[in-house]
Design a protein around this motif. Structure first.
Motif, PDB file in Angstrom:
ATOM      1  N   ALA A  70      23.752  19.662   3.504  1.00 60.39           N
ATOM      2  CA  ALA A  70      23.362  20.884   2.798  1.00 60.39           C
ATOM      3  C   ALA A  70      22.363  21.684   3.629  1.00 60.39           C
ATOM      4  O   ALA A  70      22.409  22.924   3.661  1.00 60.39           O
ATOM      5  N   ALA A  71      21.471  20.982   4.323  1.00 55.19           N
ATOM      6  CA  ALA A  71      20.503  21.669   5.178  1.00 55.19           C
ATOM      7  C   ALA A  71      21.206  22.400   6.311  1.00 55.19           C
ATOM      8  O   ALA A  71      20.863  23.545   6.647  1.00 55.19           O
ATOM      9  N   LEU A  72      22.226  21.769   6.909  1.00 51.54           N
ATOM     10  CA  LEU A  72      22.980  22.420   7.983  1.00 51.54           C
ATOM     11  C   LEU A  72      23.703  23.661   7.475  1.00 51.54           C
ATOM     12  O   LEU A  72      23.824  24.658   8.189  1.00 51.54           O
ATOM     13  N   ASN A  73      24.203  23.603   6.241  1.00 55.41           N
ATOM     14  CA  ASN A  73      24.866  24.781   5.666  1.00 55.41           C
ATOM     15  C   ASN A  73      23.882  25.944   5.524  1.00 55.41           C
ATOM     16  O   ASN A  73      24.216  27.097   5.834  1.00 55.41           O
ATOM     17  N   ALA A  74      22.655  25.643   5.079  1.00 54.56           N
ATOM     18  CA  ALA A  74      21.639  26.685   4.953  1.00 54.56           C
ATOM     19  C   ALA A  74      21.275  27.251   6.325  1.00 54.56           C
ATOM     20  O   ALA A  74      21.095  28.466   6.496  1.00 54.56           O
ATOM     21  N   ALA A  86      21.585  31.041   7.963  1.00 56.91           N
ATOM     22  CA  ALA A  86      20.438  31.687   8.606  1.00 56.91           C
ATOM     23  C   ALA A  86      20.785  32.169  10.008  1.00 56.91           C
ATOM     24  O   ALA A  86      20.317  33.222  10.455  1.00 56.91           O
ATOM     25  N   SER A  87      21.633  31.416  10.717  1.00 61.91           N
ATOM     26  CA  SER A  87      21.981  31.793  12.089  1.00 61.91           C
ATOM     27  C   SER A  87      22.786  33.086  12.145  1.00 61.91           C
ATOM     28  O   SER A  87      22.819  33.755  13.185  1.00 61.91           O
ATOM     29  N   ASP A  88      23.432  33.456  11.027  1.00 60.12           N
ATOM     30  CA  ASP A  88      24.142  34.737  10.992  1.00 60.12           C
ATOM     31  C   ASP A  88      23.154  35.902  11.045  1.00 60.12           C
ATOM     32  O   ASP A  88      23.518  37.011  11.465  1.00 60.12           O
ATOM     33  N   LEU A  89      21.917  35.640  10.651  1.00 65.00           N
ATOM     34  CA  LEU A  89      20.890  36.687  10.659  1.00 65.00           C
ATOM     35  C   LEU A  89      20.066  36.661  11.947  1.00 65.00           C
ATOM     36  O   LEU A  89      19.649  37.702  12.442  1.00 65.00           O
ATOM     37  N   GLU A  90      19.784  35.479  12.468  1.00 57.63           N
ATOM     38  CA  GLU A  90      19.034  35.315  13.716  1.00 57.63           C
ATOM     39  C   GLU A  90      19.392  33.949  14.281  1.00 57.63           C
ATOM     40  O   GLU A  90      19.056  32.916  13.709  1.00 57.63           O
ATOM     41  N   LEU A 100      15.978  30.808   3.740  1.00 54.74           N
ATOM     42  CA  LEU A 100      16.977  29.801   4.113  1.00 54.74           C
ATOM     43  C   LEU A 100      16.352  28.677   4.932  1.00 54.74           C
ATOM     44  O   LEU A 100      16.689  27.495   4.753  1.00 54.74           O
ATOM     45  N   LEU A 101      15.411  29.031   5.834  1.00 54.95           N
ATOM     46  CA  LEU A 101      14.733  27.989   6.626  1.00 54.95           C
ATOM     47  C   LEU A 101      13.871  27.107   5.734  1.00 54.95           C
ATOM     48  O   LEU A 101      13.815  25.881   5.930  1.00 54.95           O
ATOM     49  N   ALA A 102      13.219  27.693   4.745  1.00 57.19           N
ATOM     50  CA  ALA A 102      12.408  26.910   3.811  1.00 57.19           C
ATOM     51  C   ALA A 102      13.293  25.973   2.989  1.00 57.19           C
ATOM     52  O   ALA A 102      12.931  24.811   2.754  1.00 57.19           O
ATOM     53  N   ASP A 103      14.457  26.461   2.566  1.00 57.67           N
ATOM     54  CA  ASP A 103      15.395  25.613   1.830  1.00 57.67           C
ATOM     55  C   ASP A 103      15.854  24.441   2.694  1.00 57.67           C
ATOM     56  O   ASP A 103      15.942  23.295   2.217  1.00 57.67           O
ATOM     57  N   ALA A 104      16.152  24.747   3.954  1.00 61.86           N
ATOM     58  CA  ALA A 104      16.618  23.696   4.863  1.00 61.86           C
ATOM     59  C   ALA A 104      15.542  22.630   5.065  1.00 61.86           C
ATOM     60  O   ALA A 104      15.834  21.423   5.080  1.00 61.86           O
ATOM     61  N   ALA A 105      14.271  23.064   5.224  1.00 63.79           N
ATOM     62  CA  ALA A 105      13.185  22.107   5.409  1.00 63.79           C
ATOM     63  C   ALA A 105      13.059  21.182   4.206  1.00 63.79           C
ATOM     64  O   ALA A 105      12.853  19.964   4.360  1.00 63.79           O
ATOM     65  N   LEU A 106      13.200  21.731   3.001  1.00 59.39           N
ATOM     66  CA  LEU A 106      13.124  20.919   1.790  1.00 59.39           C
ATOM     67  C   LEU A 106      14.296  19.946   1.705  1.00 59.39           C
ATOM     68  O   LEU A 106      14.117  18.767   1.348  1.00 59.39           O
ATOM     69  N   LEU A 107      15.499  20.420   2.050  1.00 62.50           N
ATOM     70  CA  LEU A 107      16.677  19.552   2.018  1.00 62.50           C
ATOM     71  C   LEU A 107      16.558  18.423   3.044  1.00 62.50           C
ATOM     72  O   LEU A 107      17.027  17.299   2.808  1.00 62.50           O
ATOM     73  N   ILE A 108      15.940  18.699   4.177  1.00 60.42           N
ATOM     74  CA  ILE A 108      15.733  17.659   5.191  1.00 60.42           C
ATOM     75  C   ILE A 108      14.794  16.589   4.650  1.00 60.42           C
ATOM     76  O   ILE A 108      15.020  15.383   4.847  1.00 60.42           O
TER      77      ILE A 108
END
Length: 561
Positions: free
Chosen positions: A320-324, A328-332, A305-313
């Protein structure tokens, strides 16, 4: 046999027989002789001029500084040797001055670490020098002297010692600007240097100025890591979780040392300005972003999810990055990179307040503590508020009030904490404005402010200086924990492109000469090295320019190369 009478008086002779008395006198004499050995040896060594005077303030004749004018004393460029062995650190800046202080002189001493001495620039471009020039513009006819006592890698233990010594310069004001090196600087709880109790650290700095101690240290074998970069050498423990025992010890040290400094200024009846320190929030990704959750369940998904967010940024799809990132924040939820990516999203969306909060949280969660945590700013504020004679400047708040509303990044910094020239110019101007209005009780005249370009001309600043500083910043990003940061490649690409643009600004007849210099030659004495090369090549125009620049940078020197 004569029995003793309990009624007989007890005399000293009956309490301690002569032999016993002589034995105790001999023991006492032996102890006194042992205790007097080092002080007597110290007196003899100083009389014979053996060893180095590493006090902050020394007479000029002790260093044979060739100066113009009738200067009597100077800030000692070798004062750093008292704090970190025989390693020659950057700072303080050798600068002459006169004692007693002339009537028409307003003298300031600025103490701190590498941001004060100006790294990766030469000290003459650092904000203390620009503070001096801005104050002189505001007060025509007043001779303003700003003595730069910054030393690379020093934390509040060393700064406390510098404050105690700076009163020998008879300053009208002491400025304390420190905080970034609290964890890894010598004496810090995560440092390899001086793993001692706070009181022993303070005593160690005192005794390291003794000539006899210097001789003993010189006879000791050098450490195995001698000559390595301090970013690799000083950290003993890179990972320092927020509110863990090492973090709490650094916080206690910082507050205790600040109180000592303020009390010392009050005792000497010297006004003091305590400031916070700023850092690169926007364009420095966390150096050590750790998974804090006790369970590693879900980490693979979280990383994805962090990798997806970095690409979306990168694609500027911030929603869309904030949604990813939310998934991710639900996990950590408490992770430095998670907060940093959020900051990038909010910054891209123009939500300044949310960007500030996210970038600040990322800095605080970064387990590698080369940047001061935000909580330490409140400690400085609280300590200043408790002492009515202490002035306080929240530097970051002052930047925002001056129009720099976005979280600071490459607009003011070259890497994590070190300013570019624009950053030094801004800090020097903000300090000058605060001192003019709040300490000198004068009016700030905006028509008498030197712009960044005007300051560069007045100081003899060259494109080569900016290029050298950028080269040092690139080296930092390739060292120690900086080489492991998530966005390291983008950081290096930015600085490399900056270096390319600066290289184009260097006149064509000077490019080859600069390109052949080593980083050591670029450090500190760049004009002399360039001048020597231009003399050898017969470039008279460049030689005259280097001499002019050197005179502008150090007008107190009599001999210009």
């Amino acid at each position: 046999m004569v029995e003793s009478n309990p009624q007989d008086p007890v005399t000293p002779a009956t309490k301690c027989p002569p032999k016993s008395r002589r034995r105790w006198m001999f023991r006492l004499a032996a102890v006194l002789l042992a205790l007097s050995f080092f002080p007597v040896t110290e007196v003899v060594l100083r009389a014979l001029n053996v060893g180095r005077n590493v006090n902050l303030v020394i007479p000029i004749e002790d260093n044979l500084l060739a100066t113009t004018g009738d200067f009597t004393h100077q800030i000692n460029g070798m004062a750093d040797l008292a704090f970190y062995g025989t390693t020659d650190l950057s700072g303080p800046e050798t600068r002459p001055f006169t004692l007693p202080r002339p009537d028409n002189t307003f003298r300031i001493v600025v103490v701190g670490g590498s941001t004060v001495i100006g790294f990766p620039y030469a000290p003459e471009f650092a904000f203390p020098r620009q503070l001096e020039m801005q104050l002189e513009l505001q007060n025509p006819g007043l001779d303003v002297e700003v003595l730069n006592a910054g030393i690379t890698a020093m934390n509040s233990f060393a700064v406390n010692e510098l404050v105690a010594q700076c009163f020998d310069a008879k300053p009208d004001l002491v400025v304390i600007h420190t905080g970034h090196n609290e964890f890894y600087g010598p004496g810090g709880p995560a440092s390899t240097a001086f793993q001692l109790s706070p009181e022993l650290i303070r005593q160690t700095y005192h005794f390291r100025r003794w000539r006899s101690v210097q001789i003993v240290a010189a006879l000791s074998p050098p450490p195995d890591n001698a000559g390595e970069d301090l970013l690799n050498v000083l950290p003993r423990q890179l990972s320092i979780p927020l509110n863990g025992p090492v973090y709490l010890q650094a916080r206690t040290n910082y507050e205790s040392n600040l109180r000592r400094m303020i009390k010392a200024c009050r005792k000497s009846d010297t006004p003091v300005l305590l400031t916070t320190v700023a850092c690169n929030l926007k364009d420095q990704s966390p150096l050590l972003a750790e998974w804090r959750n006790e369970s590693i369940d879900g980490k693979v998904e979280w990383d994805s999810l962090l990798a997806d967010a970095a690409l979306l940024i990168q694609q500027r799809d911030y929603h869309a990055a904030l949604n990813a990132l939310e998934r991710a924040s639900d996990l950590e939820s408490e992770h430095a990179m998670l907060s940093y990516r959020r900051g990038q999203c909010y910054d891209g969306l123009g939500d300044v307040q949310q960007a500030w909060a996210a970038f600040s949280e990322a800095r605080d969660l970064d387990a590698c503590r080369f940047r001061i945590p935000s909580e330490f700013h409140e400690i400085a504020r609280r300590v200043a508020d408790e002492h009515p004679h202490c002035h306080f400047l929240d530097l970051t708040a002052a930047m925002v009030a001056d129009g720099y509303s976005d979280p600071p990044g490459y607009n003011l910094f070259l890497e994590h904490v070190h300013y570019n020239f624009e950053g030094h110019h801004l800090v020097g101007r903000l300090f000058a404005k605060f001192i003019q209005e709040n300490i000198r009780s004068g009016r700030w005249n905006s028509d008498r402010v030197a712009s960044s370009n005007e300051m560069q001309k007045s100081l003899g600043f060259l494109p080569e200086d900016d290029l050298a500083a950028t080269s040092f910043a690139i080296e930092v990003l390739q060292t120690g924990p900086f080489a492991q940061t998530a966005d390291r490649q983008s950081h290096i690409e930015f600085l490399t492109q900056r270096a390319g643009r600066l290289f184009e600004l260097v006149p064509s007849d000077r490019r080859d000469v600069f390109a052949e210099l080593s980083l050591n030659q670029m450090s500190g004495a760049l004009p002399q090295h360039l001048l020597a090369e231009f003399e050898e090549r017969g470039n008279k125009q460049a030689v005259e320019l280097m001499r002019k620049c050197w005179k502008l940078r150090k007008p107190w020197l009599r001999n210009v190369p």
